[in-house]
Design a protein around this motif. Structure first.
Motif, PDB file in Angstrom:
ATOM      1  N   THR A   1      41.232  39.531  21.269  1.00  0.00           N
ATOM      2  CA  THR A   1      40.563  39.893  22.521  1.00  0.00           C
ATOM      3  C   THR A   1      40.055  41.330  22.455  1.00  0.00           C
ATOM      4  N   LEU A   2      38.962  41.555  23.152  1.00  0.00           N
ATOM      5  CA  LEU A   2      38.417  42.897  23.351  1.00  0.00           C
ATOM      6  C   LEU A   2      38.208  43.099  24.842  1.00  0.00           C
ATOM      7  N   PRO A   3      38.553  44.278  25.350  1.00  0.00           N
ATOM      8  CA  PRO A   3      38.449  44.495  26.798  1.00  0.00           C
ATOM      9  C   PRO A   3      37.034  44.860  27.238  1.00  0.00           C
ATOM     10  N   ILE A   4      36.638  44.346  28.390  1.00  0.00           N
ATOM     11  CA  ILE A   4      35.459  44.843  29.095  1.00  0.00           C
ATOM     12  C   ILE A   4      36.004  45.708  30.234  1.00  0.00           C
ATOM     13  N   PRO A   5      35.699  46.995  30.259  1.00  0.00           N
ATOM     14  CA  PRO A   5      36.295  47.872  31.280  1.00  0.00           C
ATOM     15  C   PRO A   5      36.020  47.365  32.688  1.00  0.00           C
ATOM     16  N   PRO A   6      37.031  47.334  33.541  1.00  0.00           N
ATOM     17  CA  PRO A   6      36.848  46.820  34.913  1.00  0.00           C
ATOM     18  C   PRO A   6      35.805  47.598  35.707  1.00  0.00           C
ATOM     19  N   ASN A   7      35.593  48.876  35.361  1.00  0.00           N
ATOM     20  CA  ASN A   7      34.641  49.703  36.117  1.00  0.00           C
ATOM     21  C   ASN A   7      33.250  49.738  35.489  1.00  0.00           C
ATOM     22  N   VAL A   8      32.976  48.785  34.594  1.00  0.00           N
ATOM     23  CA  VAL A   8      31.646  48.696  33.971  1.00  0.00           C
ATOM     24  C   VAL A   8      31.062  47.323  34.276  1.00  0.00           C
ATOM     25  N   GLY A   9      29.969  47.299  35.033  1.00  0.00           N
ATOM     26  CA  GLY A   9      29.314  46.040  35.362  1.00  0.00           C
ATOM     27  C   GLY A   9      28.568  45.474  34.172  1.00  0.00           C
ATOM     28  N   GLY A  10      28.315  44.176  34.205  1.00  0.00           N
ATOM     29  CA  GLY A  10      27.725  43.487  33.063  1.00  0.00           C
ATOM     30  C   GLY A  10      26.430  44.098  32.562  1.00  0.00           C
TER      31      GLY A  10
END
Length: 473
Positions: free
Chosen positions: A202-211
């Protein structure tokens, strides 16, 4: 505003070139500076508070090391890399591949690809396209990167479920951990639950970065690293652009200045359409990425203060020189409701000269011994000139060459520009309520059984009934 790497030329948007009616005056720019200072302060607050995270993506060294480790594993074990995602989860990666890899990357033999995998983007749940791709892939040597921050993106999850089943049935459940890499929220969501249960990387997508602001996160960088693109240079270019965009003064900040030009052109000069027109085939899909970030961030019904005002410029994609032979007639002589952005390369990566043939035909002699890059850049100048004569505003970004550093800088500039102009409009650049309506209706139509789906389905049935009452030809 000139600098090594990326130069911003905005002369043809100014009144000194095309007149006060359609061009921006120095007075109008100066008059916006107070509002720009407030917008800058607001963005700095959003950044330092951690509410908006795309600003700091260029500085995440730990994530870069994780990408490199995974991409090295991909190079050793796989011949095909398939990204499964849509919208912000795919457009940036597609742009990087088109811009920085050979246009025939997937057709090259492995040594000519430097033993990097072939790269495929699976975006649309079109059964014909999906089946055609899966039919030609050797799944034994194929890895899939599934990207969905929420884990409930209906298109992405449907594709994932289809391929998950194929891998499990053809190989084994244990093989799932080998063939899937999951990019999603670092803590929650159904996609993370599946990844943990099946021991997938898995790799994280930061919660505070929109798509649509996530191209320089795991969303775009893993695909880039897998293809052999220098992701450290991408981030270095973004970090350099961060420094160039640090001033609140419009004339010192290319992102703010272009945002201000587009804002004034839209709100005072009636330019409701923003045309993105690269004069480089490699940058063609930058226009797709731009169309999403501009439309989805700025197309809003409500201001933050709750005022209904239906704001936003419509982005339109064009490609030089191809669309000189289709769209430019409209841009030069049609409604003066557009501002055009050109992307150009001062230097192309390859030379391709027109030979000295047909010397007995005088009308062709001026083309002989000229490089195609010179032709393409002169066609850009000619298009600029035609728009200028018709008093149509345009701006231009000139890249000294197309490389990872410049592309990273261009991505970052446009992210900042979008965030800044949203502050000028007083709207939320990071939500998409208009998209959510369609998402909810899709889930209801597909039979999801939540309470809100049942309510939504009542609305959809009423719509279909009303529509059925009208005749079709």
């Amino acid at each position: 505003m000139a600098a090594k790497g990326i130069t911003f030329d905005y002369a043809n948007a100014m009144s000194t070139m095309i007149g006060d009616q359609h061009g921006i005056t120095e007075k109008e720019l100066k008059g916006l500076q107070g509002k720009a200072d407030a917008a800058h302060k607001r963005l700095q607050e959003l950044r330092t508070s951690g509410k908006i995270g795309f600003f700091d993506l260029p500085y995440d060294d730990n994530l870069v090391r994780a990408f490199m480790a995974i991409s090295n594993d991909i190079h050793r074990n796989f011949e095909n890399f398939v990204l499964i995602g849509i919208g912000g989860s795919s457009l940036g990666a597609l742009c990087m591949i088109n811009a920085l890899c050979s246009s025939i990357h997937n057709f090259l033999d492995a040594p000519k690809r430097r033993n990097r995998p072939r790269i495929f983007i699976m975006e649309n749940p079109d059964p014909d396209a999906v089946k055609e791709l899966l039919d030609i892939l050797d799944l034994r040597v194929t890895v899939f990167n599934v990207i969905s921050k929420s884990g409930d993106t209906v298109e992405t999850m449907s594709l994932f479920m289809h391929i998950y089943n194929i891998i499990q049935r053809r190989f084994s459940k244990a093989a799932l951990s080998k063939h899937f890499i999951i990019s999603t929220d670092p803590e929650k969501g159904v996609l993370r639950e599946i990844a943990v249960a099946d021991k997938m990387k898995t790799l994280p997508i930061p919660p505070n970065v929109g798509g649509r602001f996530s191209v320089l996160s795991s969303v775009g960088l893993l695909t880039a690293a897998a293809a052999g693109i220098d992701i450290q240079e991408l981030l270095a270019g973004a970090a350099e652009m961060d420094k160039r965009c640090s001033s609140s003064k419009l004339t010192e900040n290319p992102a703010y200045l272009n945002a201000a030009i587009h804002y004034i052109a839209h709100t005072k000069k009636g330019k409701n359409i923003s045309v993105m027109m690269p004069y480089s085939s490699a940058l063609r899909t930058f226009s797709d990425w731009y169309a999403q970030i501009w439309a989805e961030s700025l197309g809003k019904r409500m201001s933050r203060a709750g005022k209904e005002f239906f704001i936003g410029q419509t982005p339109v994609k064009a490609l030089g020189a191809i669309d000189q032979h289709s769209q430019i007639q409209l841009y030069v002589e049609g409604p003066n409701d557009k501002i055009t952005t050109f992307l150009s390369l001062a230097k192309f990566n390859k030379e391709c000269k027109v030979p000295k043939v047909f010397q007995n035909i005088a009308s062709l002699n001026h083309l002989a011994d000229k490089d195609l890059g010179e032709l393409l850049n002169n066609e850009l100048i000619a298009t600029e000139f035609a728009l200028y004569k018709a008093k149509r505003p345009s701006v231009k970004f000139i890249l000294d060459e197309l490389n990872a550093k410049n592309l990273g800088g261009l991505f970052y500039l446009y992210e900042v520009q979008t965030a800044f102009i949203a502050e000028l409009y007083d709207i939320n650049a990071y939500d998409q309520p208009g998209v959510e309506e369609g998402k909810k209706a899709t889930h209801a139509l597909m039979g999801r059984d939540k309470k809100e789906d049942k309510e939504k389905m009542k609305e959809v049935r009423a719509y279909l009934k009303e529509k059925k009452s009208h005749k079709c030809l």
